[in-house]
Design a protein around this motif. Structure first.
Motif, short mmCIF file in Angstrom:
data_model
loop_
_atom_site.label_atom_id
_atom_site.label_comp_id
_atom_site.label_asym_id
_atom_site.label_seq_id
_atom_site.Cartn_x
_atom_site.Cartn_y
_atom_site.Cartn_z
N VAL A 32 0.86 -1.19 0.00
CA VAL A 32 0.00 0.00 0.00
C VAL A 32 0.90 1.24 0.00
O VAL A 32 2.10 1.15 0.26
N GLN A 33 0.28 2.36 -0.27
CA GLN A 33 1.03 3.59 -0.16
C GLN A 33 1.08 3.96 1.32
O GLN A 33 0.05 4.10 1.97
N ASN A 40 4.15 1.81 -3.67
CA ASN A 40 3.46 0.92 -2.73
C ASN A 40 4.44 -0.10 -2.17
O ASN A 40 5.10 -0.81 -2.93
C1 LIG Z 1 -1.13 1.39 -4.27
O1 LIG Z 1 -1.90 1.21 -3.08
C2 LIG Z 1 -3.15 1.89 -3.09
C3 LIG Z 1 -3.79 1.70 -1.73
O2 LIG Z 1 -2.95 2.25 -0.74
C4 LIG Z 1 -4.03 1.37 -4.22
O3 LIG Z 1 -5.25 2.06 -4.27
C5 LIG Z 1 -3.27 1.50 -5.54
O4 LIG Z 1 -4.03 0.89 -6.57
C6 LIG Z 1 -1.91 0.84 -5.46
N1 LIG Z 1 -1.14 1.12 -6.67
C7 LIG Z 1 -0.51 0.15 -7.34
C8 LIG Z 1 0.28 0.59 -8.53
O5 LIG Z 1 -0.50 -1.03 -6.98
#
Ligand SMILES: *[C@@H]1O[C@H](CO)[C@@H](O)[C@H](O)[C@H]1NC(C)=O
Ligand SMILES: *[C@@H]1O[C@H](CO)[C@@H](O)[C@H](O)[C@H]1NC(C)=O
Length: 243
Positions: A69-70, A84
């Motif tokens: 996750v971010q 992420n």
């Molecule tokens: C990164 O994580 C977020 C949730 O925190 C999600 O919505 C997003 O799709 C993710 N991006 C990728 C590139 O996996």
């Protein structure tokens, strides 16, 4: 020569039996691993939980098991430039974040000694070891287990205490024991039936001679009887001596 086949049958049986006594946990998914006896661990439910974190001194470590996750720190810093990740360390003093690893870099396996499962995450020079502890009576809790930063190494130790960390019973099916019994009778059946057919066709054997290693098998009841007689005599002789 005669009892070679018998020996091979028993050796095969022993080998199969011994193989199942190892207890590696085979990773099936980022948060699922299965033991040889069918029991398994499934922490996938943690993917839906809030971001876990723990602070020690200037350092805060954020952990999101099972999915990337971010990760954003309380002061608004994005970990790894907004990429992420699964685990991230933030130093309040330098205001810097370090990506400690993603799901792809995470291995789920048993601890040395096979006592409990662990996540082992390798990212660049960093190694994070997260001990998974089964605890049914609490919410999921994440703790820094070793001093951060540890002197002279980049290996960090954490504790993940969670009801999701508990071993799960396998679905009802054939147990290892019953599979071994079925296998044993299949092998023994193949040995006798295959042997009888082979001896009949190749040597034209008839009657008892069609039995593979029939010398050995026909002597077996006598050997067993001798063994019992010997044991019995031995103990009686023993008690005579004592009187
Ligand atoms: C990164 O994580 C977020 C949730 O925190 C999600 O919505 C997003 O799709 C993710 N991006 C990728 C590139 O996996
Ligand atoms: C693992 O747990 C998740 C969420 O709790 C569930 O959806 C999934 O079916 C489970 N998988 C197995 C193999 O038990």
């Amino acid at each position: 020569m005669c009892s070679n086949a018998t020996f091979i049958v028993f050796a095969l049986f022993l080998t199969l039996f011994c193989d199942t006594t190892s207890s590696e946990c085979t990773q099936m998914a980022p948060c699922i691993c299965t033991l040889p006896d069918g029991h398994y661990y499934n922490l996938t439910g943690l993917a839906n939980e809030l971001l876990l974190n723990d602070t020690q001194g200037d350092y805060t470590v954020y952990f999101h098991p099972c999915t990337n996750v971010q990760i954003m720190t309380e002061s608004g810093e994005k970990c790894d430039n907004g990429n992420n990740v699964s685990i991230c360390m933030f130093n309040k003093y330098t205001n810097l974040t370090s990506n400690l690893g993603t799901i792809k870099e995470t291995k789920m396996k048993m601890s040395s000694g096979n006592k409990f499962p662990i996540f082992e995450i390798h990212h660049d020079k960093f190694i994070s070891v997260i001990n998974i502890v089964c605890f049914t009576d609490s919410k999921t809790n994440f703790k820094i287990d070793s001093g951060i930063p540890p002197s002279g190494s980049y290996e960090y130790h954490f504790l993940l205490v969670s009801p999701y960390g508990c071993k799960i019973e396998p679905l009802k099916g054939l147990s290892v024991g019953s599979i071994l019994v079925i296998l044993f009778f299949t092998v023994v059946g193949t040995y006798f039936i295959g042997g009888i057919i082979t001896l009949r066709i190749l040597r034209g054997a008839t009657g008892w001679e069609m039995l593979p290693n029939h010398d050995f098998w026909s002597k077996l009841p006598l050997l067993v009887r001798d063994g019992i007689v010997f044991t019995f005599n031995c103990c009686r002789a023993d008690s005579y001596e004592r009187i």
